[in-house]
Design a protein around this motif. Structure first.
Motif, PDB file in Angstrom:
ATOM      1  N   SER A  93      72.919 -42.971 -26.192  1.00 35.94           N
ATOM      2  CA  SER A  93      72.717 -43.365 -27.585  1.00 35.94           C
ATOM      3  C   SER A  93      71.905 -44.648 -27.693  1.00 35.94           C
ATOM      4  N   LYS A  94      72.131 -45.575 -26.781  1.00 34.82           N
ATOM      5  CA  LYS A  94      71.453 -46.867 -26.834  1.00 34.82           C
ATOM      6  C   LYS A  94      70.013 -46.809 -26.314  1.00 34.82           C
ATOM      7  N   LYS A  95      69.790 -46.051 -25.258  1.00 29.92           N
ATOM      8  CA  LYS A  95      68.487 -46.053 -24.587  1.00 29.92           C
ATOM      9  C   LYS A  95      67.511 -45.006 -25.124  1.00 29.92           C
ATOM     10  N   GLY A 259      69.861 -35.279  -0.245  1.00 33.49           N
ATOM     11  CA  GLY A 259      71.053 -35.822   0.401  1.00 33.49           C
ATOM     12  C   GLY A 259      72.134 -36.262  -0.567  1.00 33.49           C
ATOM     13  N   LEU A 260      71.959 -35.912  -1.853  1.00 31.77           N
ATOM     14  CA  LEU A 260      72.881 -36.419  -2.868  1.00 31.77           C
ATOM     15  C   LEU A 260      73.935 -35.406  -3.277  1.00 31.77           C
ATOM     16  N   PHE A 261      74.907 -35.885  -4.007  1.00 34.14           N
ATOM     17  CA  PHE A 261      76.114 -35.136  -4.315  1.00 34.14           C
ATOM     18  C   PHE A 261      76.116 -34.643  -5.762  1.00 34.14           C
ATOM     19  N   HIS A 262      77.165 -33.923  -6.096  1.00 30.58           N
ATOM     20  CA  HIS A 262      77.380 -33.328  -7.408  1.00 30.58           C
ATOM     21  C   HIS A 262      77.285 -34.355  -8.538  1.00 30.58           C
ATOM     22  N   ILE A 263      76.585 -34.005  -9.603  1.00 29.02           N
ATOM     23  CA  ILE A 263      76.355 -34.829 -10.816  1.00 29.02           C
ATOM     24  C   ILE A 263      75.949 -36.270 -10.489  1.00 29.02           C
ATOM     25  N   TYR A 264      75.115 -36.457  -9.485  1.00 29.78           N
ATOM     26  CA  TYR A 264      74.743 -37.807  -9.074  1.00 29.78           C
ATOM     27  C   TYR A 264      74.107 -38.646 -10.188  1.00 29.78           C
ATOM     28  N   PRO A 265      73.381 -38.047 -11.186  1.00 31.25           N
ATOM     29  CA  PRO A 265      72.774 -38.903 -12.216  1.00 31.25           C
ATOM     30  C   PRO A 265      73.773 -39.647 -13.100  1.00 31.25           C
ATOM     31  N   LEU A 266      75.056 -39.269 -13.047  1.00 30.34           N
ATOM     32  CA  LEU A 266      76.054 -39.930 -13.878  1.00 30.34           C
ATOM     33  C   LEU A 266      76.714 -41.116 -13.185  1.00 30.34           C
ATOM     34  N   PHE A 267      76.338 -41.365 -11.926  1.00 29.96           N
ATOM     35  CA  PHE A 267      76.965 -42.446 -11.176  1.00 29.96           C
ATOM     36  C   PHE A 267      76.085 -43.699 -11.169  1.00 29.96           C
ATOM     37  N   PRO A 268      76.689 -44.883 -10.987  1.00 28.80           N
ATOM     38  CA  PRO A 268      75.920 -46.141 -10.980  1.00 28.80           C
ATOM     39  C   PRO A 268      75.198 -46.373  -9.658  1.00 28.80           C
ATOM     40  N   ILE A 269      74.188 -45.546  -9.412  1.00 28.58           N
ATOM     41  CA  ILE A 269      73.408 -45.639  -8.176  1.00 28.58           C
ATOM     42  C   ILE A 269      71.917 -45.688  -8.532  1.00 28.58           C
ATOM     43  N   PRO A 270      71.073 -46.221  -7.649  1.00 27.61           N
ATOM     44  CA  PRO A 270      69.637 -46.317  -7.948  1.00 27.61           C
ATOM     45  C   PRO A 270      69.004 -44.977  -8.296  1.00 27.61           C
ATOM     46  N   GLU A 271      69.455 -43.906  -7.641  1.00 20.81           N
ATOM     47  CA  GLU A 271      68.882 -42.579  -7.893  1.00 20.81           C
ATOM     48  C   GLU A 271      69.131 -42.116  -9.334  1.00 20.81           C
ATOM     49  N   ALA A 272      70.214 -42.600  -9.926  1.00 22.82           N
ATOM     50  CA  ALA A 272      70.531 -42.234 -11.307  1.00 22.82           C
ATOM     51  C   ALA A 272      69.533 -42.865 -12.285  1.00 22.82           C
ATOM     52  N   LYS A 273      69.040 -44.062 -11.944  1.00 23.54           N
ATOM     53  CA  LYS A 273      68.058 -44.721 -12.799  1.00 23.54           C
ATOM     54  C   LYS A 273      66.760 -43.908 -12.845  1.00 23.54           C
ATOM     55  N   LYS A 274      66.385 -43.344 -11.708  1.00 25.43           N
ATOM     56  CA  LYS A 274      65.185 -42.507 -11.659  1.00 25.43           C
ATOM     57  C   LYS A 274      65.392 -41.238 -12.478  1.00 25.43           C
ATOM     58  N   ALA A 275      66.592 -40.693 -12.393  1.00 26.35           N
ATOM     59  CA  ALA A 275      66.908 -39.491 -13.163  1.00 26.35           C
ATOM     60  C   ALA A 275      66.831 -39.779 -14.657  1.00 26.35           C
ATOM     61  N   PHE A 276      67.304 -40.945 -15.063  1.00 32.35           N
ATOM     62  CA  PHE A 276      67.285 -41.293 -16.485  1.00 32.35           C
ATOM     63  C   PHE A 276      65.858 -41.402 -17.009  1.00 32.35           C
ATOM     64  N   LYS A 277      64.965 -41.907 -16.178  1.00 30.21           N
ATOM     65  CA  LYS A 277      63.558 -41.986 -16.572  1.00 30.21           C
ATOM     66  C   LYS A 277      62.985 -40.592 -16.817  1.00 30.21           C
ATOM     67  N   GLU A 278      63.409 -39.641 -15.994  1.00 28.02           N
ATOM     68  CA  GLU A 278      62.956 -38.249 -16.174  1.00 28.02           C
ATOM     69  C   GLU A 278      63.513 -37.655 -17.469  1.00 28.02           C
ATOM     70  N   ILE A 279      64.743 -38.007 -17.793  1.00 24.64           N
ATOM     71  CA  ILE A 279      65.354 -37.535 -19.040  1.00 24.64           C
ATOM     72  C   ILE A 279      64.592 -38.091 -20.239  1.00 24.64           C
ATOM     73  N   LYS A 280      64.292 -39.361 -20.196  1.00 25.15           N
ATOM     74  CA  LYS A 280      63.548 -40.007 -21.291  1.00 25.15           C
ATOM     75  C   LYS A 280      62.189 -39.354 -21.457  1.00 25.15           C
ATOM     76  N   LYS A 281      61.532 -39.082 -20.333  1.00 26.26           N
ATOM     77  CA  LYS A 281      60.210 -38.431 -20.378  1.00 26.26           C
ATOM     78  C   LYS A 281      60.304 -37.046 -20.990  1.00 26.26           C
ATOM     79  N   GLU A 282      61.359 -36.303 -20.619  1.00 25.28           N
ATOM     80  CA  GLU A 282      61.555 -34.951 -21.131  1.00 25.28           C
ATOM     81  C   GLU A 282      61.776 -34.944 -22.638  1.00 25.28           C
ATOM     82  N   ILE A 283      62.584 -35.865 -23.113  1.00 29.13           N
ATOM     83  CA  ILE A 283      62.930 -35.899 -24.524  1.00 29.13           C
ATOM     84  C   ILE A 283      61.776 -36.391 -25.391  1.00 29.13           C
ATOM     85  N   MET A 284      61.013 -37.336 -24.846  1.00 32.67           N
ATOM     86  CA  MET A 284      59.958 -37.957 -25.631  1.00 32.67           C
ATOM     87  C   MET A 284      58.677 -37.121 -25.708  1.00 32.67           C
ATOM     88  N   THR A 285      58.580 -36.032 -24.899  1.00 28.28           N
ATOM     89  CA  THR A 285      57.363 -35.232 -24.914  1.00 28.28           C
ATOM     90  C   THR A 285      57.526 -33.998 -25.792  1.00 28.28           C
TER      91      THR A 285
END
Length: 285
Positions: A93-95, A259-285
């Protein structure tokens, strides 16, 4: 790119806390029996919720936002929405300038998929009227639900959402692609999933598209973004589902966490930040 150290630590913690009902028949039987005797109560949280036709729905952000996200939480169709989902919905909601709704939908074994589809259909209809960019999103079981739901709404002549985004969706609750190697999955196990899936299906066949979107009609599905870790139990099934989307000319993007695990984008890890950027790109296009 190799897995981050933070992701390795998170995975180790998850392995240590992996539920025994996911890997032992006796434990999953006991777990479902206990759940069947549970008295349902409203979910408590610091976040706001509203009543929608008798269903508790948590809301985040402003209804006038540019984007509206209907978020279906995971939990193998038996576990309620939790703090991880709340925090992620708040982040969305915030981002993303989004009004996010997270329904507390009916769960197994007290309920089955048909009850949830009925309630979510009415909620979805109300969101179409908002005339905003509408996104269906979900993790794990919730991801599987929205992929089935997107097929269901075609049968009742409702419009597709603008986007579909899922994290490690459960696309085949029949678990027909056995044997599964669940030793690498720090969260899920074949034994537990197979029994829980039967409970969620109720009177339906476990290969019915309403519970296993892998076997349904995916033609004319909305643009779809899917994330999965290649170490998770669902990975092979998700790949099959993506291939089906591609064969049906659906606009799909599949992102694999190496090498990652189930629902990894929901965890506080660097890989999740990259996933969020992809989500933003998907929604904004």
């Amino acid at each position: 790119m190799s897995k981050s150290n933070i992701a390795k630590i998170e995975e180790a913690i998850l392995k240590f806390t992996k539920p025994d009902y996911m890997v032992m028949q006796k434990k999953v039987d006991e777990f479902l029996e206990k759940k069947s005797q549970t008295t349902e109560k409203p979910v408590k949280s610091i976040f706001k919720s509203v009543d929608f036709n008798g269903m508790q729905v948590f809301t985040f952000g402003d209804k006038k936002s540019k984007n509206t996200i209907l978020f279906m939480h995971g939990g193998a169709y038996v576990n309620e929405i939790n703090y991880q989902h709340f925090l992620y919905c708040y982040l969305l909601s915030k981002k993303l300038d989004a009004y996010v709704l997270a329904p507390v939908y009916p769960l197994a074994p007290l309920h089955d998929v048909n009850e949830s589809i009925e309630k979510i259909t009415e909620l979805y209809k109300s969101l179409i009227d908002l005339n905003t960019n509408l996104i269906l999103m979900g993790d794990s079981a919730g991801g599987g639900f929205i992929l089935s739901f997107s097929q269901y709404i075609k049968t009742i002549n409702l419009t597709q959402p603008d986007h579909i985004i899922t994290f490690s969706p459960w696309v085949d609750i029949s678990m027909s692609n056995s044997p599964y190697n669940d030793e690498n999955d720090p969260i899920l196990g074949e034994i537990g999933l197979r029994e829980i899936g039967k409970s969620w299906a109720g009177n339906l066949d476990t290969k019915d598209y309403k519970v296993s979107p892998l076997f349904g009609n995916v033609a004319n599905q909305a643009p779809t973004l899917i994330f999965a870790g290649d170490n998770e139990i669902f990975y092979r099934d998700i790949k099959l589902y993506v291939e089906k989307l591609e064969k049906n000319d659906v606009n799909v993007k599949f992102i694999t966490g190496k090498g990652l695990f189930h629902i990894y984008p929901l965890f506080p890890i660097p890989e999740a930040k990259k996933a969020f950027k992809e989500i933003k790109k998907e929604i904004m296009t």
